[in-house]
Write a protein that holds these residues in place. Structure first.
Motif, PDB file in Angstrom:
ATOM      1  N   PRO A 174      56.687  61.957  11.920  1.00  0.00           N
ATOM      2  CA  PRO A 174      57.613  62.473  12.941  1.00  0.00           C
ATOM      3  C   PRO A 174      57.077  62.246  14.355  1.00  0.00           C
ATOM      4  CG  PRO A 174      56.751  64.240  11.534  1.00  0.00           C
ATOM      5  CD  PRO A 174      55.997  63.011  11.194  1.00  0.00           C
ATOM      6  N   THR A 175      57.955  62.089  15.313  1.00  0.00           N
ATOM      7  CA  THR A 175      57.541  61.976  16.711  1.00  0.00           C
ATOM      8  C   THR A 175      58.363  62.930  17.567  1.00  0.00           C
ATOM      9  OG1 THR A 175      57.536  60.553  18.659  1.00  0.00           O
ATOM     10  CG2 THR A 175      59.056  59.948  16.920  1.00  0.00           C
ATOM     11  N   GLU A 176      57.770  63.382  18.648  1.00  0.00           N
ATOM     12  CA  GLU A 176      58.455  64.332  19.533  1.00  0.00           C
ATOM     13  C   GLU A 176      59.430  63.597  20.453  1.00  0.00           C
ATOM     14  OE1 GLU A 176      58.021  67.833  19.903  1.00  0.00           O
ATOM     15  OE2 GLU A 176      57.145  67.490  17.915  1.00  0.00           O
ATOM     16  N   SER A 177      59.145  62.308  20.683  1.00  0.00           N
ATOM     17  CA  SER A 177      59.900  61.623  21.730  1.00  0.00           C
ATOM     18  C   SER A 177      60.784  60.530  21.135  1.00  0.00           C
ATOM     19  CB  SER A 177      58.912  61.042  22.742  1.00  0.00           C
ATOM     20  OG  SER A 177      59.360  59.779  23.172  1.00  0.00           O
ATOM     21  N   VAL A 178      62.030  60.535  21.543  1.00  0.00           N
ATOM     22  CA  VAL A 178      62.981  59.572  20.999  1.00  0.00           C
ATOM     23  C   VAL A 178      62.599  58.150  21.409  1.00  0.00           C
ATOM     24  CG1 VAL A 178      64.709  59.679  22.857  1.00  0.00           C
ATOM     25  CG2 VAL A 178      65.448  59.372  20.495  1.00  0.00           C
ATOM     26  N   GLU A 179      61.916  58.022  22.580  1.00  0.00           N
ATOM     27  CA  GLU A 179      61.488  56.691  23.050  1.00  0.00           C
ATOM     28  C   GLU A 179      60.483  56.051  22.086  1.00  0.00           C
ATOM     29  OE1 GLU A 179      62.001  58.953  25.500  1.00  0.00           O
ATOM     30  OE2 GLU A 179      63.668  57.863  26.440  1.00  0.00           O
ATOM     31  N   ASP A 180      59.683  56.892  21.431  1.00  0.00           N
ATOM     32  CA  ASP A 180      58.663  56.359  20.516  1.00  0.00           C
ATOM     33  C   ASP A 180      59.215  56.076  19.126  1.00  0.00           C
ATOM     34  OD1 ASP A 180      56.863  56.742  22.483  1.00  0.00           O
ATOM     35  OD2 ASP A 180      56.125  58.680  21.719  1.00  0.00           O
ATOM     36  N   ALA A 181      60.442  56.507  18.860  1.00  0.00           N
ATOM     37  CA  ALA A 181      60.926  56.486  17.472  1.00  0.00           C
ATOM     38  C   ALA A 181      61.314  55.086  17.016  1.00  0.00           C
ATOM     39  CB  ALA A 181      62.101  57.433  17.323  1.00  0.00           C
ATOM     40  N   ARG A 182      61.070  54.847  15.743  1.00  0.00           N
ATOM     41  CA  ARG A 182      61.510  53.604  15.106  1.00  0.00           C
ATOM     42  C   ARG A 182      62.855  53.866  14.419  1.00  0.00           C
ATOM     43  NH1 ARG A 182      62.885  49.961  12.431  1.00  0.00           N
ATOM     44  NH2 ARG A 182      61.661  48.968  10.835  1.00  0.00           N
ATOM     45  N   ILE A 183      63.024  55.128  13.978  1.00  0.00           N
ATOM     46  CA  ILE A 183      64.286  55.536  13.352  1.00  0.00           C
ATOM     47  C   ILE A 183      64.744  56.843  13.997  1.00  0.00           C
ATOM     48  CG2 ILE A 183      65.390  56.282  11.196  1.00  0.00           C
ATOM     49  CD1 ILE A 183      63.358  54.631   9.669  1.00  0.00           C
ATOM     50  N   VAL A 184      65.992  56.888  14.414  1.00  0.00           N
ATOM     51  CA  VAL A 184      66.561  58.132  14.942  1.00  0.00           C
ATOM     52  C   VAL A 184      67.701  58.533  14.018  1.00  0.00           C
ATOM     53  CG1 VAL A 184      67.833  59.196  16.842  1.00  0.00           C
ATOM     54  CG2 VAL A 184      65.990  57.593  17.340  1.00  0.00           C
ATOM     55  N   VAL A 185      67.647  59.765  13.511  1.00  0.00           N
ATOM     56  CA  VAL A 185      68.726  60.249  12.647  1.00  0.00           C
ATOM     57  C   VAL A 185      69.460  61.371  13.366  1.00  0.00           C
ATOM     58  CG1 VAL A 185      69.334  61.202  10.390  1.00  0.00           C
ATOM     59  CG2 VAL A 185      67.287  59.775  10.615  1.00  0.00           C
ATOM     60  N   LEU A 186      70.776  61.254  13.511  1.00  0.00           N
ATOM     61  CA  LEU A 186      71.582  62.355  14.030  1.00  0.00           C
ATOM     62  C   LEU A 186      72.277  62.975  12.829  1.00  0.00           C
ATOM     63  CD1 LEU A 186      73.105  60.457  17.080  1.00  0.00           C
ATOM     64  CD2 LEU A 186      71.189  62.047  17.116  1.00  0.00           C
ATOM     65  N   ASN A 187      71.827  64.168  12.443  1.00  0.00           N
ATOM     66  CA  ASN A 187      72.430  64.828  11.274  1.00  0.00           C
ATOM     67  C   ASN A 187      73.465  65.824  11.785  1.00  0.00           C
ATOM     68  OD1 ASN A 187      72.906  65.533   8.635  1.00  0.00           O
ATOM     69  ND2 ASN A 187      71.331  67.118   8.620  1.00  0.00           N
ATOM     70  N   THR A 188      74.729  65.495  11.609  1.00  0.00           N
ATOM     71  CA  THR A 188      75.799  66.238  12.285  1.00  0.00           C
ATOM     72  C   THR A 188      76.327  67.390  11.439  1.00  0.00           C
ATOM     73  OG1 THR A 188      77.414  64.737  11.327  1.00  0.00           O
ATOM     74  CG2 THR A 188      76.567  64.173  13.505  1.00  0.00           C
ATOM     75  N   CYS A 189      76.738  68.460  12.132  1.00  0.00           N
ATOM     76  CA  CYS A 189      77.431  69.581  11.492  1.00  0.00           C
ATOM     77  C   CYS A 189      78.775  69.709  12.192  1.00  0.00           C
ATOM     78  CB  CYS A 189      76.622  70.869  11.671  1.00  0.00           C
ATOM     79  SG  CYS A 189      77.522  72.329  11.120  1.00  0.00           S
ATOM     80  N   ALA A 190      79.849  69.723  11.443  1.00  0.00           N
ATOM     81  CA  ALA A 190      81.176  69.696  12.059  1.00  0.00           C
ATOM     82  C   ALA A 190      81.904  71.027  11.931  1.00  0.00           C
ATOM     83  CB  ALA A 190      82.015  68.583  11.419  1.00  0.00           C
ATOM     84  N   ILE A 191      81.169  72.092  11.577  1.00  0.00           N
ATOM     85  CA  ILE A 191      81.885  73.329  11.240  1.00  0.00           C
ATOM     86  C   ILE A 191      82.585  73.942  12.440  1.00  0.00           C
ATOM     87  CG2 ILE A 191      79.897  74.930  11.420  1.00  0.00           C
ATOM     88  CD1 ILE A 191      81.478  75.776   8.492  1.00  0.00           C
ATOM     89  N   ARG A 192      81.978  73.840  13.615  1.00  0.00           N
ATOM     90  CA  ARG A 192      82.598  74.415  14.819  1.00  0.00           C
ATOM     91  C   ARG A 192      82.317  73.502  16.001  1.00  0.00           C
ATOM     92  NH1 ARG A 192      79.914  78.653  12.499  1.00  0.00           N
ATOM     93  NH2 ARG A 192      78.098  78.093  13.738  1.00  0.00           N
ATOM     94  N   GLU A 193      83.037  73.782  17.079  1.00  0.00           N
ATOM     95  CA  GLU A 193      82.811  73.135  18.363  1.00  0.00           C
ATOM     96  C   GLU A 193      82.945  71.626  18.283  1.00  0.00           C
ATOM     97  OE1 GLU A 193      79.176  75.070  18.747  1.00  0.00           O
ATOM     98  OE2 GLU A 193      80.259  76.933  19.015  1.00  0.00           O
ATOM     99  N   ASN A 194      82.590  71.015  19.385  1.00  0.00           N
ATOM    100  CA  ASN A 194      82.889  69.604  19.469  1.00  0.00           C
ATOM    101  C   ASN A 194      81.752  68.742  18.969  1.00  0.00           C
ATOM    102  OD1 ASN A 194      85.425  70.090  20.501  1.00  0.00           O
ATOM    103  ND2 ASN A 194      84.558  70.414  22.536  1.00  0.00           N
TER     104      ASN A 194
END
Ligand code: 5AD
Ligand code: SF4
Length: 434
Positions: free
Chosen positions: A20-40
């Motif tokens: 794991p890395t703290e910074s998105v700039e250092d990442a080789r893989i970025v995962v956006l795990n979405t929840c659609a239950i409320r809001e936009n």
């Protein structure tokens, strides 16, 4: 459920050698795990993907994955709107994550939004945040059709996990140092409805599962979320009362205190029946804390309907409540109902409900002052030299002392606020779990 899936995604990637890395700039893989239950969730997703676009342009080796409920719902739409996304992976396809990443390396953008869960998320490796507690999935999907809810669309029909698999996972967790589990299902009371017990026509029931999990040696605390007031049964109360490890806390979603609104929500219990369950639960399990979910501003909710909700909240004396402003979810029945309420009306009602419930929660917390509880230490508090711990009734206790996470101590409550209690330890750590 979404956070539990994130642990599995992290676990799969780490099992494959990633760190794991703290910074998105250092990442080789970025995962956006979405929840659609409320809001936009969709606005936030496409906003985030917009931020990732220049990063991907600078670093073509970056792999972007969109997972979760929005991936299941938007499917091909995601890569149409954001062609720089490498993998779209729906709620049922998590076990295929590594294969999909490899395929994306070779062939470019891929998508897996299959409609059926073959492997339970809990059967995959996990990157758990805590070593001493864990979520355990007992069923995925939901057979109800609450008119405001997107879950049945994105998680599919209910599929229960056999008791033996659940127990084996929990035994493994306990061997690894876990002392608390939270059993996860959209509607735990219908657990087992879609299973049979091998060699008989019986179906396993949630009460039986609770009793069997209670027998796991070394497991100190069992929580579960969520029961549905419509499918609730007395055998669950009996199992809770007689199983030592099952905590004195129940999350029991009310949603609305108006019978008219409950009907429009297709929640087939009524306010008096709900309150009756609360009485029975509290009689059987003295001191049990009850929390709930309430939605304000469902389409067509009148001032009277809302007054009914306030009245039920007064009568129920919840120890805590998650309050939500109704949020139309595309594709649900409620989203196309007439009489969507103006934002100002919903906001004003919401604030009144929050004020009422905060006063009730604060009073319930004040009633704990002077009492002593077994608390489980969770980690460092906000200030140095302090620790956050939790009672069996799910109340957060701040202790002015540093203690190792996973430790049980006895704490005497000295003060109380709306969101937490303050306590002092009256014993030295008895069990170090990690
Ligand atoms: N709008 C607002 N709240 C919702 N919830 C589910 N769907 C919606 C919606 N469309 C709330 C319910 C549920 C909790 C997990 O989220 O209260 O119990
Ligand atoms: Fe949604 Fe209702 Fe199922 Fe809960 S029981 S997940 S609110 S449809």
């Amino acid at each position: 459920m979404n956070e539990h899936d994130s642990e599995r995604i992290g676990g799969l990637l780490m099992a494959d050698g990633m760190t794991p890395t703290e910074s998105v700039e250092d990442a080789r893989i970025v995962v956006l795990n979405t929840c659609a239950i409320r809001e936009n969730a969709d606005n936030r997703l496409y906003g985030n993907l917009g931020h990732l676009k220049p990063l991907k342009a600078r670093n073509p080796d970056l792999r972007i994955v969109v997972a979760g409920c929005l991936a299941q719902k938007d499917q091909g739409e995601i890569q149409r709107r954001a062609p720089w996304v490498d993998v779209v992976i729906g709620t049922h396809a998590l076990p295929n994550l590594l294969d999909l990443l490899r395929l994306a390396e070779e062939e470019g953008p891929v998508m897996d939004v299959r409609e059926y869960t073959e492997i339970f998320p809990s059967a995959l490796p996990a990157a758990r945040t805590d070593a001493f507690r864990a979520w355990v999935s007992i069923a995925v999907g939901c057979d109800n059709a609450c008119t405001f809810c997107i879950v049945p669309f994105v998680r599919g029909a209910q599929r229960s996990r056999p008791i033996g698999d659940i127990l084996a996972e929990i035994q493994g967790l306990v061997r690894a140092g876990v002392v608390e589990v939270t059993l996860l299902g959209q509607n735990v009371n219908t657990y087992g409805r879609d299973l049979t017990v091998p060699g008989s026509s019986r179906r396993p029931r949630f009460a039986q599962l609770l009793r069997e999990v209670n027998e796991v040696d070394g497991l100190r605390r069992i929580r579960f979320t969520s029961p549905h007031p419509h499918d609730f049964t007395p055998d669950v109360i009996d199992a809770m009362a007689s199983s030592e490890a099952v905590c004195e806390h129940i999350h029991f979603p009310l949603q609305s205190g108006s019978d008219r609104v409950l009907k429009a929500m297709q929640r087939s219990y009524r306010r008096e029946r709900y309150l009756d369950w609360l009485t029975r639960i509290r009689e059987a399990i003295p001191g049990i804390a009850v929390s709930t979910d309430i939605i304000v501003g469902f389409p067509g909710e009148t001032a009277e309907d809302f007054a009914d909700t306030l009245e039920v909240v007064e009568r129920a004396r919840f120890d805590g409540a998650y309050t939500f402003q109704y949020s139309p979810r595309p594709g649900t029945r409620a989203a196309s109902m007439d009489e969507q309420l103006p934002k100002e009306v919903v906001q004003e009602r919401f604030e009144r409900l929050v004020a009422l419930q905060s006063a009730i929660t604060a009073a319930a917390n004040r009633a704990q002052v002077g009492r002593t509880f077994e608390v489980l230490v969770e980690g460092g508090g906000k200030r140095r030299g302090s620790t956050q711990a939790r009672t069996r009734t799910n109340r957060i206790v701040h202790l002015r002392q540093e203690l190792p996470p996973g430790t049980f101590v006895e704490a005497r409550i000295t003060d109380a606020g709306v969101h937490h209690l303050i306590g002092e330890t009256v014993s030295t750590p008895a069990t170090v779990a990690v």
